[in-house]
Design an enzyme around this catalytic site. Structure first.
Site, PDB file in Angstrom:
ATOM      1  N   HIS A  24      45.356  11.294  25.582  1.00 55.68           N
ATOM      2  CA  HIS A  24      46.773  11.334  25.985  1.00 55.68           C
ATOM      3  C   HIS A  24      47.085  12.463  26.951  1.00 55.68           C
ATOM      4  O   HIS A  24      48.084  12.432  27.656  1.00 55.68           O
ATOM      5  CB  HIS A  24      47.681  11.525  24.758  1.00 55.68           C
ATOM      6  CG  HIS A  24      47.556  10.436  23.745  1.00 55.68           C
ATOM      7  ND1 HIS A  24      47.887  10.602  22.418  1.00 55.68           N
ATOM      8  CD2 HIS A  24      47.122   9.151  23.841  1.00 55.68           C
ATOM      9  CE1 HIS A  24      47.666   9.497  21.754  1.00 55.68           C
ATOM     10  NE2 HIS A  24      47.193   8.588  22.598  1.00 55.68           N
ATOM     11  N   TRP A 140      36.865   2.789  16.461  1.00 55.73           N
ATOM     12  CA  TRP A 140      38.314   2.759  16.676  1.00 55.73           C
ATOM     13  C   TRP A 140      38.553   1.355  17.264  1.00 55.73           C
ATOM     14  O   TRP A 140      38.243   1.125  18.444  1.00 55.73           O
ATOM     15  CB  TRP A 140      38.714   3.805  17.695  1.00 55.73           C
ATOM     16  CG  TRP A 140      38.992   5.230  17.299  1.00 55.73           C
ATOM     17  CD1 TRP A 140      40.126   5.924  17.626  1.00 55.73           C
ATOM     18  CD2 TRP A 140      38.177   6.184  16.590  1.00 55.73           C
ATOM     19  NE1 TRP A 140      40.046   7.223  17.146  1.00 55.73           N
ATOM     20  CE2 TRP A 140      38.871   7.405  16.506  1.00 55.73           C
ATOM     21  CE3 TRP A 140      36.914   6.105  15.983  1.00 55.73           C
ATOM     22  CZ2 TRP A 140      38.364   8.537  15.860  1.00 55.73           C
ATOM     23  CZ3 TRP A 140      36.403   7.240  15.351  1.00 55.73           C
ATOM     24  CH2 TRP A 140      37.128   8.423  15.292  1.00 55.73           C
ATOM     25  N   TYR A 142      40.532  -1.243  18.853  1.00 56.07           N
ATOM     26  CA  TYR A 142      41.816  -1.373  19.540  1.00 56.07           C
ATOM     27  C   TYR A 142      41.828  -2.592  20.458  1.00 56.07           C
ATOM     28  O   TYR A 142      41.127  -2.611  21.474  1.00 56.07           O
ATOM     29  CB  TYR A 142      42.074  -0.121  20.398  1.00 56.07           C
ATOM     30  CG  TYR A 142      42.558   1.090  19.623  1.00 56.07           C
ATOM     31  CD1 TYR A 142      42.749   1.055  18.249  1.00 56.07           C
ATOM     32  CD2 TYR A 142      42.837   2.279  20.281  1.00 56.07           C
ATOM     33  CE1 TYR A 142      43.199   2.147  17.553  1.00 56.07           C
ATOM     34  CE2 TYR A 142      43.294   3.387  19.584  1.00 56.07           C
ATOM     35  CZ  TYR A 142      43.463   3.319  18.228  1.00 56.07           C
ATOM     36  OH  TYR A 142      43.912   4.418  17.547  1.00 56.07           O
ATOM     37  N   LYS A 173      38.527   1.908  12.143  1.00 55.74           N
ATOM     38  CA  LYS A 173      39.885   2.424  12.207  1.00 55.74           C
ATOM     39  C   LYS A 173      40.734   1.462  13.017  1.00 55.74           C
ATOM     40  O   LYS A 173      40.337   1.034  14.099  1.00 55.74           O
ATOM     41  CB  LYS A 173      39.848   3.789  12.884  1.00 55.74           C
ATOM     42  CG  LYS A 173      41.204   4.324  13.194  1.00 55.74           C
ATOM     43  CD  LYS A 173      41.101   5.596  13.970  1.00 55.74           C
ATOM     44  CE  LYS A 173      42.511   5.991  14.334  1.00 55.74           C
ATOM     45  NZ  LYS A 173      42.604   7.330  14.853  1.00 55.74           N
ATOM     46  N   LYS A 175      45.131   0.075  13.775  1.00 59.96           N
ATOM     47  CA  LYS A 175      46.543   0.381  13.577  1.00 59.96           C
ATOM     48  C   LYS A 175      47.103  -0.483  12.459  1.00 59.96           C
ATOM     49  O   LYS A 175      46.669  -1.631  12.282  1.00 59.96           O
ATOM     50  CB  LYS A 175      47.318   0.137  14.873  1.00 59.96           C
ATOM     51  CG  LYS A 175      46.877   1.098  15.958  1.00 59.96           C
ATOM     52  CD  LYS A 175      47.773   1.086  17.173  1.00 59.96           C
ATOM     53  CE  LYS A 175      47.237   2.116  18.161  1.00 59.96           C
ATOM     54  NZ  LYS A 175      47.968   2.248  19.388  1.00 59.96           N
ATOM     55  N   SER A 198      45.260   4.250  11.490  1.00 60.92           N
ATOM     56  CA  SER A 198      45.595   5.386  12.350  1.00 60.92           C
ATOM     57  C   SER A 198      47.008   5.868  12.025  1.00 60.92           C
ATOM     58  O   SER A 198      47.790   5.176  11.363  1.00 60.92           O
ATOM     59  CB  SER A 198      45.445   5.025  13.820  1.00 60.92           C
ATOM     60  OG  SER A 198      46.370   4.054  14.163  1.00 60.92           O
ATOM     61  N   GLY A 226      46.042  12.041  13.411  1.00 62.99           N
ATOM     62  CA  GLY A 226      46.088  13.236  14.244  1.00 62.99           C
ATOM     63  C   GLY A 226      47.480  13.821  14.318  1.00 62.99           C
ATOM     64  O   GLY A 226      47.843  14.714  13.554  1.00 62.99           O
ATOM     65  N   ARG A 227      48.283  13.255  15.242  1.00 69.25           N
ATOM     66  CA  ARG A 227      49.573  13.872  15.561  1.00 69.25           C
ATOM     67  C   ARG A 227      50.482  14.061  14.359  1.00 69.25           C
ATOM     68  O   ARG A 227      51.185  15.061  14.280  1.00 69.25           O
ATOM     69  CB  ARG A 227      50.287  13.023  16.632  1.00 69.25           C
ATOM     70  CG  ARG A 227      49.630  13.115  17.985  1.00 69.25           C
ATOM     71  CD  ARG A 227      50.099  12.034  18.917  1.00 69.25           C
ATOM     72  NE  ARG A 227      49.633  10.725  18.498  1.00 69.25           N
ATOM     73  CZ  ARG A 227      49.960   9.581  19.094  1.00 69.25           C
ATOM     74  NH1 ARG A 227      50.784   9.601  20.133  1.00 69.25           N
ATOM     75  NH2 ARG A 227      49.471   8.431  18.666  1.00 69.25           N
TER      76      ARG A 227
HETATM   77  P1  FBP Z   1      47.093   9.631  16.049  1.00 67.93           P
HETATM   78  O1  FBP Z   1      47.109   9.734  14.547  1.00 67.93           O
HETATM   79  O2  FBP Z   1      47.580  10.895  16.701  1.00 67.93           O
HETATM   80  O3  FBP Z   1      47.795   8.381  16.526  1.00 67.93           O
HETATM   81  O4  FBP Z   1      45.577   9.539  16.489  1.00 67.93           O
HETATM   82  C1  FBP Z   1      44.851   8.391  16.250  1.00 67.93           C
HETATM   83  C2  FBP Z   1      44.131   7.937  17.480  1.00 67.93           C
HETATM   84  O5  FBP Z   1      43.237   6.879  17.216  1.00 67.93           O
HETATM   85  C3  FBP Z   1      43.366   9.040  18.183  1.00 67.93           C
HETATM   86  O6  FBP Z   1      42.089   9.233  17.630  1.00 67.93           O
HETATM   87  C4  FBP Z   1      43.391   8.553  19.599  1.00 67.93           C
HETATM   88  O7  FBP Z   1      43.372   9.599  20.497  1.00 67.93           O
HETATM   89  C5  FBP Z   1      44.693   7.854  19.705  1.00 67.93           C
HETATM   90  O8  FBP Z   1      45.051   7.438  18.412  1.00 67.93           O
HETATM   91  C6  FBP Z   1      44.621   6.700  20.672  1.00 67.93           C
HETATM   92  O9  FBP Z   1      45.734   5.850  20.492  1.00 67.93           O
HETATM   93  P2  FBP Z   1      46.431   5.102  21.683  1.00 67.93           P
HETATM   94  O10 FBP Z   1      45.362   4.719  22.661  1.00 67.93           O
HETATM   95  O11 FBP Z   1      47.100   3.904  21.074  1.00 67.93           O
HETATM   96  O12 FBP Z   1      47.413   6.077  22.228  1.00 67.93           O
END
Ligand code: FBP
Length: 264
Positions: A24, A140, A142, A173, A175, A198, A226-227
């Site tokens: 990010h 991860w 996605y 992992k 969402k 996540s 994370g955040r």
């Molecule tokens: P967060 O808990 O801060 O959302 O982090 C999870 C995570 O998978 C990080 O490892 C990764 O940097 C980020 O989300 C990527 O998410 P996106 O591409 O959707 O912004």
């Protein structure tokens, strides 16, 4: 099958993720959490079963073997400048992760991108290399790219999770899309892999802890967050609250009480 037990306590995994500086950009940070040392401190507080770092931060801030929390080296990352058909290739080898004392490698897999085949090929090779030396592999998963209408539809998430499982990931992992009825289907498609959810962007503590608790009831085996933790004004207290939920099977109220009583 490699043993993933180091990443679980009482059947649950709590992984602290800190690859957002790459994914990010520094906009996610303030003057405290910009420092990886601060994050390693939170991860070593006894409430985490894993810490996910990019290679550079892992090499320079994770004190090989002296940290109590197992290391996951994130082998690929992309920036937030790259839109559309995502492609994220490895920038670190399994061998380099081994030298850092990693117990797992992480890899983001963008299902639905026009480049997906390149990633499947690379991820498959990485899984083989990691398993050969006893490292677990965390995907991860996605869905992202022009072929994806809705990254958060249950079928789309289930498909991305299924592909990660078919390729051989040990922990996946994904969402959580707030579809309480559909999420068990997502979990079923992880097969023998364990699903962790996540965290997403920062939300209030009650909502965050409730989501963790809810997904536990749907078959998720933890979180990679994370955040929500390191952007919190009381990250250590929130970490204890997560530990209460996961390792003591505590309620959301019990976890929140712990958070409110905490004084970081
Ligand atoms: P967060 O808990 O801060 O959302 O982090 C999870 C995570 O998978 C990080 O490892 C990764 O940097 C980020 O989300 C990527 O998410 P996106 O591409 O959707 O912004």
């Amino acid at each position: 099958m490699v043993n993933t037990k180091n990443f679980f306590r009482n059947g649950m995994a709590s992984i602290l993720a800190y690859d957002q500086g790459f994914e990010h950009g520094p906009k996610d940070f303030d003057m405290t959490n910009v420092d990886p040392k601060h994050i390693v401190g939170i991860a070593s507080s006894g409430n985490y079963t894993g810490l996910a770092l990019c290679p550079g931060t892992a090499e320079k801030y994770y004190n090989k073997g002296n940290e109590s929390v197992p290391l996951i080296v994130k082998l690929n990352s992309k920036t937030h400048y790259s839109h559309g058909d995502a492609l994220s290739l490895a920038n670190c080898s399994v061998q380099r992760a081994v030298k850092m004392n990693a117990q797992a490698v992480g890899y983001t897999l963008y299902t639905g991108s026009l480049h997906e085949q390149k990633q499947y090929q690379e991820f498959g090779r990485i899984i083989g290399e990691a398993h050969d030396v006893g490292l677990s592999v965390i995907a991860w998963a996605y869905p992202r790219g022009h072929m994806i209408d809705n990254e958060l539809s249950t079928d789309t998430i289930a498909y991305a999770v299924r592909i990660a499982a078919e390729l051989g990931a040990d922990i996946i992992k994904c969402k959580y899309n707030l579809d309480a009825k559909g999420f068990p289907w997502v979990v079923s498609n992880a097969l023998k892999a364990k699903v962790v959810v996540s965290g997403g962007s920062k939300t209030d503590q009650h909502k965050f802890l409730s989501q963790l608790k809810d997904t536990t009831g749907m078959g998720a085996k933890g979180t990679a967050v994370g955040r929500n933790v390191w952007q919190d004004p009381k990250p250590y207290s929130l970490s204890r609250a997560i530990g209460k939920l996961y390792f003591d099977n505590g309620s959301v109220d019990e976890a929140l009480l712990l958070y409110n009583e905490g004084n970081d």
